[in-house]
Design a protein around this motif. Structure first.
Motif, short mmCIF file in Angstrom:
data_model
loop_
_atom_site.label_atom_id
_atom_site.label_comp_id
_atom_site.label_asym_id
_atom_site.label_seq_id
_atom_site.Cartn_x
_atom_site.Cartn_y
_atom_site.Cartn_z
N ASN A 84 0.83 -1.22 0.00
CA ASN A 84 0.00 0.00 0.00
C ASN A 84 0.85 1.26 0.00
O ASN A 84 1.85 1.36 0.71
CB ASN A 84 -0.93 -0.01 1.22
N GLU A 85 0.42 2.23 -0.81
CA GLU A 85 0.98 3.57 -0.81
C GLU A 85 -0.11 4.54 -0.35
O GLU A 85 -1.29 4.35 -0.67
CB GLU A 85 1.45 3.96 -2.22
N ASN A 86 0.25 5.58 0.39
CA ASN A 86 -0.74 6.55 0.88
C ASN A 86 -1.08 7.52 -0.26
O ASN A 86 -0.58 8.65 -0.32
CB ASN A 86 -0.20 7.31 2.10
N ASP A 87 -1.93 7.05 -1.14
CA ASP A 87 -2.26 7.84 -2.31
C ASP A 87 -3.73 8.26 -2.33
O ASP A 87 -4.25 8.69 -3.37
CB ASP A 87 -1.93 7.06 -3.59
N ASN A 88 -4.40 8.15 -1.20
CA ASN A 88 -5.82 8.54 -1.13
C ASN A 88 -6.05 9.50 0.03
O ASN A 88 -5.52 9.29 1.13
CB ASN A 88 -6.71 7.31 -0.96
N MET A 89 -6.85 10.53 -0.24
CA MET A 89 -7.23 11.48 0.80
C MET A 89 -8.46 10.95 1.53
O MET A 89 -9.32 10.29 0.92
CB MET A 89 -7.57 12.84 0.18
N PRO A 90 -8.59 11.24 2.80
CA PRO A 90 -9.83 10.86 3.48
C PRO A 90 -11.00 11.68 2.96
O PRO A 90 -10.82 12.78 2.44
CB PRO A 90 -9.53 11.18 4.96
N TYR A 91 -12.19 11.15 3.09
CA TYR A 91 -13.38 11.86 2.63
C TYR A 91 -14.55 11.54 3.58
O TYR A 91 -14.61 10.46 4.17
CB TYR A 91 -13.73 11.46 1.19
N PHE A 92 -15.42 12.52 3.72
CA PHE A 92 -16.59 12.33 4.58
C PHE A 92 -17.71 11.63 3.81
O PHE A 92 -17.91 11.89 2.62
CB PHE A 92 -17.11 13.68 5.08
N LEU A 93 -18.42 10.79 4.51
CA LEU A 93 -19.62 10.19 3.94
C LEU A 93 -20.70 11.26 3.87
O LEU A 93 -21.00 11.92 4.87
CB LEU A 93 -20.08 9.00 4.79
N GLU A 94 -21.29 11.44 2.71
CA GLU A 94 -22.21 12.55 2.47
C GLU A 94 -23.40 12.54 3.41
O GLU A 94 -23.84 13.60 3.86
CB GLU A 94 -22.70 12.53 1.02
N ASP A 95 -23.91 11.37 3.72
CA ASP A 95 -25.10 11.34 4.57
C ASP A 95 -24.82 11.73 6.01
O ASP A 95 -25.75 11.99 6.79
CB ASP A 95 -25.76 9.96 4.52
N THR A 96 -23.54 11.83 6.40
CA THR A 96 -23.21 12.21 7.78
C THR A 96 -22.94 13.70 7.93
O THR A 96 -22.77 14.18 9.06
CB THR A 96 -21.99 11.43 8.28
N ILE A 97 -22.87 14.43 6.83
CA ILE A 97 -22.58 15.87 6.92
C ILE A 97 -23.71 16.71 6.33
O ILE A 97 -23.51 17.86 5.95
CB ILE A 97 -21.24 16.21 6.21
N VAL A 114 -25.08 15.85 19.41
CA VAL A 114 -25.84 16.57 18.39
C VAL A 114 -25.94 15.72 17.13
O VAL A 114 -27.02 15.51 16.58
CB VAL A 114 -25.20 17.93 18.10
N PHE A 115 -24.81 15.22 16.65
CA PHE A 115 -24.77 14.35 15.47
C PHE A 115 -23.40 13.69 15.41
O PHE A 115 -22.50 14.02 16.20
CB PHE A 115 -25.05 15.13 14.18
N THR A 116 -23.24 12.73 14.49
CA THR A 116 -21.98 12.02 14.32
C THR A 116 -21.57 12.09 12.85
O THR A 116 -22.39 11.86 11.96
CB THR A 116 -22.10 10.55 14.75
N VAL A 117 -20.30 12.40 12.64
CA VAL A 117 -19.77 12.43 11.27
C VAL A 117 -18.90 11.18 11.07
O VAL A 117 -18.38 10.60 12.03
CB VAL A 117 -18.95 13.71 11.01
#
Length: 544
Positions: free
Chosen positions: A121-134, A149-152
């Motif tokens: 594995n190479e660190n070639d991906n950025m983290p991303y938020f799941l759309e339904d949580t934001i 209040v909520f969870t992301v």
């Protein structure tokens, strides 16, 4: 001598030896276990082949299997078969590539070896938020502090561990916090108040914690505050004692009205009015019910429970004995009587008003002398103090002590003049200049009856040393609006024109005399009128 049997055995032994020797060209190999880094370029060496035979000359090698197209043979070397448009992506292909190396001799499979290549594995991906949580959230203002209040939730294609944190530099960051960085759970850190703020923005970071790159991403979550029933009714209009943007803290107004001894069975119109209250929760506006807590004087006053309208049912017999009444009005929520508010209504009993106030002039004339003094009384003709006072014939001397004077400009600025409650006008002289002219409207309001009278004040600013006119028709007003030098010039011009006109009249008269008939001139010389005919001389005989 060899017998036929021995010859046969020897031939069989030679044949076996030949096949063994020939088959050994595909021997010597082994299963291949190798590793290759994600996103490696094409041609990257995977492994070297240890088979005895020479590929292409005595034997033939072939790659087969599920992922065989990711490799190619280069002599005794297995290389990576990637391209610019087809990169080696661990997140797409998985962590292991599986293929097989088959060795052919005379088109006969002699051996087969497994190929297993692990993709590092190479660190070639950025983290991303799941759309339904934001997505935007709707949270009641009644939610208690320290509640979730909520969870992301964020993901990383490389499977790296992610932690969460809020951006403390934003305006609304004080409302939220994250206690467990790995959970993405957002906690309420400050009470919500719909009346103060109806929408909040919280910025959240998702950061890799197990990589040296520490890639991160952000998301802004909108929190819409939902109005909750937490406010008490407020009587209107609001009299703010504290203002903070759109949020005001108010005191209830004091309502007042005047009645006379003759009023009975009448609806009372209070000032400020009408008597009305609103639910403090502007987005709920719960219906209210009105009642008189005290001061109704045994049913003399009644109130409409739905509208708050107060009526006088019985007249007041003697205003000297009961000059006023004080009513305590309560407005309570229909669904929760414990949420209520109380206001005061004052009823004053006054004498009957028969005549409205009036001014004895429609326009008052005022003058000021240019000065550096901060304040000066406005004067009128004859340098007398200007008094703008209304007359009320309900009073013997015409002076109503309940009349309130206000002044507003028709031209100029309302900050330059002030009128006292005695009708005297004061000017900020240091802010005025010669030849300024302002017209103001004076309003006299009878605070008992509410009747008004209007008049205008025309104020001129004179030059230093210029006298105030004695009357509206005085000589002083001829050049009152002009500069002294300009006025002198105009006067001189008028004098010159008058001399020229006189000279022309004399010249014309002389010309007319010169053009008369000579006979006429002779008649004049003899003392006769030219139109009188000569009469014959009287005979002496004719005289008796």
């Amino acid at each position: 001598m060899l017998t036929p049997w021995r010859l046969f055995l020897c031939q069989m032994a030679l044949n076996v030896f030949y096949h063994i020797a020939k088959a050994s060209l595909c021997l010597g190999g082994q299963d291949i276990f190798a590793t290759v880094r994600e996103n490696s370029p094409t041609g990257e060496i995977i492994a070297n082949i240890t088979i005895i035979g020479d590929p292409g000359a005595s034997i033939r090698l072939c790659l087969t299997g599920e992922n065989a197209d990711w490799f190619y043979l280069d002599g005794r070397t297995i290389r990576l078969n990637s391209s610019f448009s087809r990169s080696l992506d661990r997140e797409v292909l998985g962590s292991v590539l599986i293929a097989a190396l088959t060795c052919y001799e005379d088109n006969v499979i002699r051996s087969r070896y497994r190929i297993m290549v692990e993709i590092l594995n190479e660190n070639d991906n950025m983290p991303y938020f799941l759309e339904d949580t934001i997505q935007p959230r709707y949270i009641s203002e009644l939610l208690s502090v320290n509640s979730m209040v909520f969870t992301v939730k964020a993901r990383d294609g490389d499977g790296d561990t992610i932690t969460y944190m809020t951006d403390k530099s934003t305006d609304d960051a004080c409302y939220f916090r994250i206690d467990l960085p790995n959970s993405g759970m957002v906690i309420l850190d400050k009470p919500l108040d719909y009346e103060t703020k109806t929408q909040l923005q919280v910025v959240i970071f998702a950061v890799e914690t197990t990589t040296k790159e520490k890639y991160s991403t952000t998301a802004t979550v909108t929190v819409n505050v939902v109005d909750g029933d937490d406010q008490y009714p407020q009587f209107q209009p609001c009299a703010p004692v504290y203002e903070d943007g759109d949020h005001n803290i108010c005191t209830n107004p004091v309502y007042s009205v005047n009645i006379t001894e003759t009023d009975e069975d009448a609806v009372l119109y209070f000032s400020p009015g009408p008597i009305r209250a609103e639910d403090g929760d502007k987005d709920i506006l719960t219906p209210l019910v009105y009642s008189i807590l005290s001061g109704d004087d045994k049913g003399r006053f009644t109130i409409d429970s739905k509208t708050g309208e107060i009526s006088l049912r019985q007249r007041v017999e003697n205003r000297l004995l009961t000059p006023s009444f004080k009513l305590r009005i309560m407005a309570a929520q229909v669904n929760d009587p414990k949420k209520y508010s109380v206001a005061t209504a004052l009823v004053h009993v006054v004498s009957e008003n028969r005549f409205p106030p009036f001014f004895n002039k429609t326009v008052y004339k005022g003058f000021l002398i240019e000065s550096s003094s901060p304040a000066t009384l406005v004067t009128t003709y004859g340098n007398q103090v200007l008094v703008v006072q209304a007359i009320d014939r309900d009073f013997r001397d015409g002076i109503n002590p309940k009349i309130h004077y206000t002044m507003q400009p028709l031209t100029g600025s309302n900050k330059l003049y002030h009128i006292t409650q005695d009708g005297i006008v004061i000017a900020k002289t240091d802010q005025l200049r010669a030849f300024n002219r302002h017209i103001l409207e004076v309003i006299a309001t009878d605070e008992e009856s509410g009747e008004t009278a209007h008049a205008s004040v025309d104020i001129e600013v004179l030059q230093r040393g210029q006298p105030v006119p004695r009357n509206p028709f005085g000589e002083e007003r001829l050049f009152g609006d002009m500069h002294a030098g300009m006025a002198g010039g105009i006067a001189a011009l008028v004098l010159i024109v008058a001399v020229i006109v006189l000279f022309l009249i004399l010249w014309l008269a002389k010309r007319r005399r010169e053009r008369r008939d000579p006979a006429d001139r002779g008649a004049v010389a003899l003392g006769k009128h030219p139109n009188v005919e000569a009469s014959s001389p009287i005979s002496p005989r004719s005289v008796p």
